[in-house]
Scaffold this active site. Structure first.
Site, short mmCIF file in Angstrom:
data_model
loop_
_atom_site.label_atom_id
_atom_site.label_comp_id
_atom_site.label_asym_id
_atom_site.label_seq_id
_atom_site.Cartn_x
_atom_site.Cartn_y
_atom_site.Cartn_z
N VAL A 23 0.82 -1.22 0.00
CA VAL A 23 0.00 0.00 0.00
C VAL A 23 0.86 1.27 0.00
CG1 VAL A 23 -1.97 -1.09 1.14
CG2 VAL A 23 -0.24 0.08 2.53
N THR A 26 6.56 1.56 2.67
CA THR A 26 7.99 1.88 2.53
C THR A 26 8.16 3.27 1.92
OG1 THR A 26 8.49 -0.45 2.28
CG2 THR A 26 10.18 1.09 1.55
N LYS A 47 13.44 -1.77 10.16
CA LYS A 47 12.52 -2.78 9.62
C LYS A 47 12.77 -4.03 10.46
CE LYS A 47 9.78 -4.62 6.40
NZ LYS A 47 8.50 -4.11 5.89
N GLY A 127 6.38 -1.95 9.78
CA GLY A 127 5.90 -3.31 9.97
C GLY A 127 5.89 -4.09 8.67
N1 ADP Z 1 3.62 6.99 -3.86
C1 ADP Z 1 4.22 6.04 -4.60
N2 ADP Z 1 4.98 6.38 -5.66
C2 ADP Z 1 5.55 5.47 -6.44
N3 ADP Z 1 5.48 4.15 -6.23
C3 ADP Z 1 4.75 3.75 -5.18
C4 ADP Z 1 4.08 4.66 -4.31
N4 ADP Z 1 3.45 3.94 -3.34
C5 ADP Z 1 3.71 2.65 -3.63
N5 ADP Z 1 4.48 2.53 -4.73
C6 ADP Z 1 4.99 1.31 -5.36
O1 ADP Z 1 4.09 0.26 -4.99
C7 ADP Z 1 4.82 -0.86 -4.53
C8 ADP Z 1 4.50 -1.09 -3.06
O2 ADP Z 1 4.91 0.04 -2.30
P1 ADP Z 1 5.64 -0.15 -0.92
O3 ADP Z 1 5.93 1.20 -0.36
O4 ADP Z 1 6.82 -1.06 -1.08
O5 ADP Z 1 4.47 -0.88 -0.11
P2 ADP Z 1 4.52 -1.63 1.28
O6 ADP Z 1 5.74 -1.19 1.99
O7 ADP Z 1 3.25 -1.20 1.94
O8 ADP Z 1 4.50 -3.09 0.94
C9 ADP Z 1 6.30 -0.56 -4.75
O9 ADP Z 1 6.70 -1.09 -6.00
C10 ADP Z 1 6.35 0.96 -4.76
O10 ADP Z 1 7.42 1.46 -5.51
MG MG Z 2 7.39 -2.14 2.73
#
Ligand code: ADP
Ligand code: MG
Length: 266
Positions: A23, A26, A47, A127
């Site tokens: 979502v 990160t 992490k 998390g």
């Molecule tokens: N605001 C954003 N801009 C660009 N890519 C995003 C954005 N939010 C999520 N993504 C992309 O979506 C995927 C999941 O995001 P991530 O931050 O890794 O999610 P999580 O940590 O919740 O699993 C990744 O490939 C990330 O690069």
């Molecule tokens: Mg993540």
């Protein structure tokens, strides 16, 4: 040992959870870190349990470093830590059982946070998946790690990263209830990836997410944020002052939210 790990009074410890996996936790963690670094703070990103990556592969903290990793002289104000890594993309407890690697105890996470809190102004803890994903055989979760931090006398708060569209309100309300039941404060909600072409549900959710959460909307990261150049400036423009940015929630909702008809106001 009461007070053994009590750190400086104004350190903030923020656990970053999400309405699900993928979502934008990160990216949101990197955005808060980048904004805090821009504001001159010393920032640690932890992490506790990284799943789904092989030993030599980059994990979430490496992604935070790529996005928020500042050039000198700010580089020495950012610390990155990962406590356990499991290769399969599963909940940490399941991944630990299947790999034969040890589980992560909530107390060990809290100890690491307390150590980081002594040398930083902000400690961000990302998390795995959502709030109640399990880390060990006893079924302890990110919420238990946050409680363990509170028990050390540190002020742990939780930031919820939510997906923008349909389905996010229920998970947001469930997460808020689970936090209340555990006496953990919900700092607010950040939309992890605000679409370039938002649909009706996305637009309505700008007003409904804070209602479901019982906590303020603290940002909306554009969906291209993680791929854009100049990430720290973009992050600061997409996060509220409570997260070291200059985003104006009311102005954003006026510009991007859906029209609401007020009943009973004549
Ligand atoms: N605001 C954003 N801009 C660009 N890519 C995003 C954005 N939010 C999520 N993504 C992309 O979506 C995927 C999941 O995001 P991530 O931050 O890794 O999610 P999580 O940590 O919740 O699993 C990744 O490939 C990330 O690069
Ligand atoms: Mg993540």
């Amino acid at each position: 040992m009461a007070g053994a790990a009590v750190a400086e009074a104004d350190v903030r410890v923020v656990f970053v959870t999400g309405t699900g996996t993928e979502v934008g936790k990160t990216v949101a963690t990197a955005a808060v870190a980048a904004s805090a670094l821009r504001a001159g703070l010393r920032v640690a990103v932890l992490k506790p349990g990284q799943t789904g990556v092989a030993p030599e592969e980059p994990g979430d903290v490496q992604e935070v470093a790529r996005l928020a990793g500042p050039a000198a002289p700010a580089a020495d104000r950012l610390t990155l830590r990962e406590l356990a890594r499991y290769p399969e993309p599963l909940a940490p407890d399941t991944a630990a059982r299947r790999s034969g690697l040890p589980c992560l105890a909530a107390e060990d996470v809290a100890k690491e946070v307390a150590g980081l809190a002594e040398r930083h102004d902000l400690v961000l803890v990302e998390g795995a998946g959502g709030l109640l994903v399990r880390y060990d055989e006893q079924g302890r979760t990110l919420a238990d790690q946050a409680r363990a931090v509170c028990e050390l006398g540190l002020p742990a708060e939780v930031l919820l990263v939510a997906s923008a569209g349909l389905g996010t309100l229920n998970t947001t309300a469930l997460t808020a209830e689970a936090l209340t039941a555990r006496r953990l404060p919900l700092l607010g909600v950040v939309v992890g990836a605000w679409p370039e072409s938002p649909g009706l549900a996305d637009r309505c959710n700008l007003a409904d997410l804070p209602r479901a959460a019982g906590a303020p909307l603290l940002g909306a990261l554009p969906e291209r944020a993680g791929r854009a150049a100049g990430f720290p400036a973009l992050a600061a423009g997409a996060l509220a002052p409570a997260l070291y940015g200059h985003w104006d929630a009311a102005a954003f909702v006026t510009a991007h939210g859906a029209h609401e008809v007020r009943h009973g106001t004549g």
